[in-house]
Design a protein around this motif. Structure first.
Motif, PDB file in Angstrom:
ATOM      1  N   HIS A 161      16.773  19.792 -13.858  1.00 46.66           N
ATOM      2  CA  HIS A 161      16.322  19.919 -15.244  1.00 46.66           C
ATOM      3  C   HIS A 161      16.027  18.555 -15.870  1.00 46.66           C
ATOM      4  CE1 HIS A 161      17.327  24.152 -14.978  1.00 46.66           C
ATOM      5  NE2 HIS A 161      18.529  23.835 -14.549  1.00 46.66           N
ATOM      6  N   ASP A 162      15.845  17.567 -15.037  1.00 50.29           N
ATOM      7  CA  ASP A 162      15.511  16.235 -15.521  1.00 50.29           C
ATOM      8  C   ASP A 162      13.990  16.110 -15.620  1.00 50.29           C
ATOM      9  OD1 ASP A 162      14.960  13.523 -15.866  1.00 50.29           O
ATOM     10  OD2 ASP A 162      16.620  12.867 -14.598  1.00 50.29           O
ATOM     11  N   PRO A 163      13.438  15.992 -16.823  1.00 46.07           N
ATOM     12  CA  PRO A 163      11.970  15.940 -16.951  1.00 46.07           C
ATOM     13  C   PRO A 163      11.349  14.728 -16.268  1.00 46.07           C
ATOM     14  CG  PRO A 163      13.044  15.437 -19.046  1.00 46.07           C
ATOM     15  CD  PRO A 163      14.115  15.937 -18.135  1.00 46.07           C
ATOM     16  N   SER A 164      12.109  13.647 -16.096  1.00 43.56           N
ATOM     17  CA  SER A 164      11.573  12.462 -15.436  1.00 43.56           C
ATOM     18  C   SER A 164      11.488  12.641 -13.927  1.00 43.56           C
ATOM     19  CB  SER A 164      12.433  11.233 -15.763  1.00 43.56           C
ATOM     20  OG  SER A 164      13.665  11.261 -15.064  1.00 43.56           O
ATOM     21  N   ILE A 165      12.085  13.723 -13.427  1.00 41.85           N
ATOM     22  CA  ILE A 165      12.033  14.022 -11.988  1.00 41.85           C
ATOM     23  C   ILE A 165      11.331  15.360 -11.778  1.00 41.85           C
ATOM     24  CG2 ILE A 165      13.400  14.454  -9.902  1.00 41.85           C
ATOM     25  CD1 ILE A 165      15.592  12.656 -11.142  1.00 41.85           C
ATOM     26  N   ALA A 166      12.020  16.446 -12.148  1.00 41.12           N
ATOM     27  CA  ALA A 166      11.446  17.779 -11.951  1.00 41.12           C
ATOM     28  C   ALA A 166      10.159  17.948 -12.753  1.00 41.12           C
ATOM     29  CB  ALA A 166      12.464  18.845 -12.345  1.00 41.12           C
ATOM     30  N   GLY A 167      10.124  17.415 -13.964  1.00 44.65           N
ATOM     31  CA  GLY A 167       8.934  17.550 -14.789  1.00 44.65           C
ATOM     32  C   GLY A 167       7.731  16.843 -14.185  1.00 44.65           C
ATOM     33  N   VAL A 168       7.955  15.673 -13.600  1.00 42.00           N
ATOM     34  CA  VAL A 168       6.863  14.922 -12.970  1.00 42.00           C
ATOM     35  C   VAL A 168       6.367  15.654 -11.728  1.00 42.00           C
ATOM     36  CG1 VAL A 168       6.270  12.762 -11.796  1.00 42.00           C
ATOM     37  CG2 VAL A 168       7.618  12.714 -13.902  1.00 42.00           C
ATOM     38  N   ILE A 169       7.284  16.173 -10.932  1.00 43.60           N
ATOM     39  CA  ILE A 169       6.900  16.915  -9.728  1.00 43.60           C
ATOM     40  C   ILE A 169       6.048  18.129 -10.107  1.00 43.60           C
ATOM     41  CG2 ILE A 169       7.782  18.279  -7.784  1.00 43.60           C
ATOM     42  CD1 ILE A 169      10.311  16.474  -7.933  1.00 43.60           C
ATOM     43  N   HIS A 170       6.512  18.860 -11.110  1.00 36.61           N
ATOM     44  CA  HIS A 170       5.785  20.057 -11.548  1.00 36.61           C
ATOM     45  C   HIS A 170       4.393  19.691 -12.074  1.00 36.61           C
ATOM     46  CE1 HIS A 170       5.170  24.082 -13.111  1.00 36.61           C
ATOM     47  NE2 HIS A 170       4.924  23.581 -14.307  1.00 36.61           N
ATOM     48  N   GLN A 171       4.302  18.622 -12.862  1.00 40.96           N
ATOM     49  CA  GLN A 171       3.014  18.253 -13.445  1.00 40.96           C
ATOM     50  C   GLN A 171       2.038  17.739 -12.390  1.00 40.96           C
ATOM     51  OE1 GLN A 171       2.428  18.935 -16.781  1.00 40.96           O
ATOM     52  NE2 GLN A 171       0.327  18.710 -16.011  1.00 40.96           N
ATOM     53  N   MET A 172       2.534  16.986 -11.408  1.00 42.21           N
ATOM     54  CA  MET A 172       1.664  16.545 -10.323  1.00 42.21           C
ATOM     55  C   MET A 172       1.080  17.757  -9.593  1.00 42.21           C
ATOM     56  SD  MET A 172       3.245  13.102  -8.513  1.00 42.21           S
ATOM     57  CE  MET A 172       4.853  13.827  -8.105  1.00 42.21           C
ATOM     58  N   ASP A 214       0.852  -1.184   0.000  1.00 39.57           N
ATOM     59  CA  ASP A 214       0.000   0.000   0.000  1.00 39.57           C
ATOM     60  C   ASP A 214       0.893   1.240   0.000  1.00 39.57           C
ATOM     61  OD1 ASP A 214      -2.677  -1.155   0.143  1.00 39.57           O
ATOM     62  OD2 ASP A 214      -2.048  -1.909   2.090  1.00 39.57           O
ATOM     63  N   PHE A 215       0.793   2.044  -1.054  1.00 40.10           N
ATOM     64  CA  PHE A 215       1.638   3.226  -1.214  1.00 40.10           C
ATOM     65  C   PHE A 215       0.880   4.486  -0.806  1.00 40.10           C
ATOM     66  CE2 PHE A 215       3.717   0.213  -4.031  1.00 40.10           C
ATOM     67  CZ  PHE A 215       5.064   0.476  -3.811  1.00 40.10           C
ATOM     68  N   VAL A 216       1.520   5.280   0.034  1.00 40.89           N
ATOM     69  CA  VAL A 216       0.934   6.532   0.513  1.00 40.89           C
ATOM     70  C   VAL A 216       1.818   7.683   0.031  1.00 40.89           C
ATOM     71  CG1 VAL A 216       0.080   7.826   2.503  1.00 40.89           C
ATOM     72  CG2 VAL A 216       0.123   5.313   2.574  1.00 40.89           C
ATOM     73  N   PRO A 217       1.292   8.611  -0.785  1.00 38.29           N
ATOM     74  CA  PRO A 217       2.115   9.703  -1.322  1.00 38.29           C
ATOM     75  C   PRO A 217       2.277  10.842  -0.324  1.00 38.29           C
ATOM     76  CG  PRO A 217      -0.115   9.939  -2.113  1.00 38.29           C
ATOM     77  CD  PRO A 217      -0.103   8.685  -1.258  1.00 38.29           C
ATOM     78  N   GLY A 218       3.041  11.853  -0.734  1.00 37.24           N
ATOM     79  CA  GLY A 218       3.232  13.040   0.093  1.00 37.24           C
ATOM     80  C   GLY A 218       2.447  14.228  -0.445  1.00 37.24           C
ATOM     81  N   THR A 219       2.819  15.407   0.012  1.00 35.18           N
ATOM     82  CA  THR A 219       2.135  16.630  -0.394  1.00 35.18           C
ATOM     83  C   THR A 219       2.219  16.838  -1.906  1.00 35.18           C
ATOM     84  OG1 THR A 219       2.714  17.634   1.726  1.00 35.18           O
ATOM     85  CG2 THR A 219       2.049  19.128  -0.029  1.00 35.18           C
ATOM     86  N   LEU A 220       1.083  17.131  -2.507  1.00 32.66           N
ATOM     87  CA  LEU A 220       0.973  17.390  -3.949  1.00 32.66           C
ATOM     88  C   LEU A 220       1.562  16.266  -4.798  1.00 32.66           C
ATOM     89  CD1 LEU A 220       1.499  21.208  -4.610  1.00 32.66           C
ATOM     90  CD2 LEU A 220      -0.599  19.871  -4.722  1.00 32.66           C
ATOM     91  N   CYS A 221       1.376  15.037  -4.322  1.00 35.23           N
ATOM     92  CA  CYS A 221       1.832  13.865  -5.066  1.00 35.23           C
ATOM     93  C   CYS A 221       0.678  12.884  -5.233  1.00 35.23           C
ATOM     94  CB  CYS A 221       2.981  13.162  -4.343  1.00 35.23           C
ATOM     95  SG  CYS A 221       4.510  14.110  -4.228  1.00 35.23           S
ATOM     96  N   ASP A 222       0.746  12.103  -6.294  1.00 34.73           N
ATOM     97  CA  ASP A 222      -0.194  11.015  -6.502  1.00 34.73           C
ATOM     98  C   ASP A 222       0.595   9.778  -6.908  1.00 34.73           C
ATOM     99  OD1 ASP A 222       0.451  11.426  -9.188  1.00 34.73           O
ATOM    100  OD2 ASP A 222      -1.396  12.502  -9.625  1.00 34.73           O
TER     101      ASP A 222
END
Length: 242
Positions: free
Chosen positions: A129-140, A4-12
């Motif tokens: 500037h890594d879209p797989s990290i920063a980009g995902v955080i921003h989009q979430m 069971d995965f529980v995310p953090g603030t502004l995460c899904d």
């Protein structure tokens, strides 16, 4: 076995998208939609209703603190606990004041996700500037929106210091931190691990606060060794082919 995965603030569930393919063979994932809550009580209700009767919980940041609360309140419902980038302590006054300023600004300004100035406090600089990290955080952040952020900040602002209660945990616990995490002091993680009888501690190299996105391979290794140490059935490690 289902985790069971529980995310953090502004995460899904996107927080875990790099980790899930690396889970040991035979492991499944179930997600707690923490972002659907607007109060602390609703957050705890979501954890209670979306986790198994004897759950293996993997939780991140704010979600990890809430998962710790859940484990202390319902010890018979938690079979194991993995707390990532989280402290059992309450928020410091500096962090509370920063959040109050952010909340006040958001009341009158449009929300544009997580700006680079804020992101620097969450990820290791090489990942900015890594879209797989920063980009995902921003989009979430963009997708979950201002109302979710305000509600989560408000609901999680006041946190009791749970350090003195860690000895009450009955299940095995894995604590994981990022080597360059600016949010959670390494000393807190070491103290937390020392206070839990069945515990282990891991650090992800070259990672800031966002360990599941910044260091999924190291996190997968930590999970493999953690679950292998106490599960009755052997854990079969996932072999990746490129």
């Amino acid at each position: 076995m289902v985790i069971d995965f529980v995310p953090g603030t502004l995460c899904d569930e996107r927080l875990w998208y790099k980790l899930l393919p690396l889970l040991p063979a035979g492991f499944g994932a179930r997600h707690v939609p923490l972002y659907g809550a607007r109060t602390r009580a609703q957050m705890q209700e979501l954890i209670a209703t979306h986790t198994a009767p004897r759950a293996h919980i993997v939780a991140f940041s704010m979600g990890a603190y809430l998962a710790l609360e859940h484990a202390l309140a319902h010890p018979d419902r938690v079979a194991s606990l993995v707390l990532i980038a989280a402290s059992a302590r309450g928020l410091g006054e500096e962090e509370k004041e920063r959040r109050r300023r952010t909340m006040a600004a958001l009341e009158t300004q449009p929300f544009a996700g997580m700006p680079p100035s804020q992101l620097r406090g969450f990820v290791h600089p090489p990942h900015l500037h890594d879209p797989s990290i920063a980009g995902v955080i921003h989009q979430m952040a963009l997708d979950l929106g201002k109302e979710t952020m305000l509600a989560q900040f408000e609901a999680s602002m006041e946190r009791a210091d749970l350090m003195e209660r860690l000895h009450e945990l009955r299940c095995p616990v894995l604590f994981v931190g990022g080597e360059f995490d600016q949010k959670v002091p390494a000393d807190d993680l070491r103290e937390m691990s020392d206070r839990v009888r069945q515990s282990c501690l891991g650090y992800a190299d070259d990672s800031g606060h966002m360990v599941p996105l910044e260091a999924p391979e190291e996190l997968a290794d930590d999970l493999y060794f953690f679950y292998s140490s106490f599960l009755e059935e052997p854990v079969e490690r996932r072999t990746l082919t490129g």
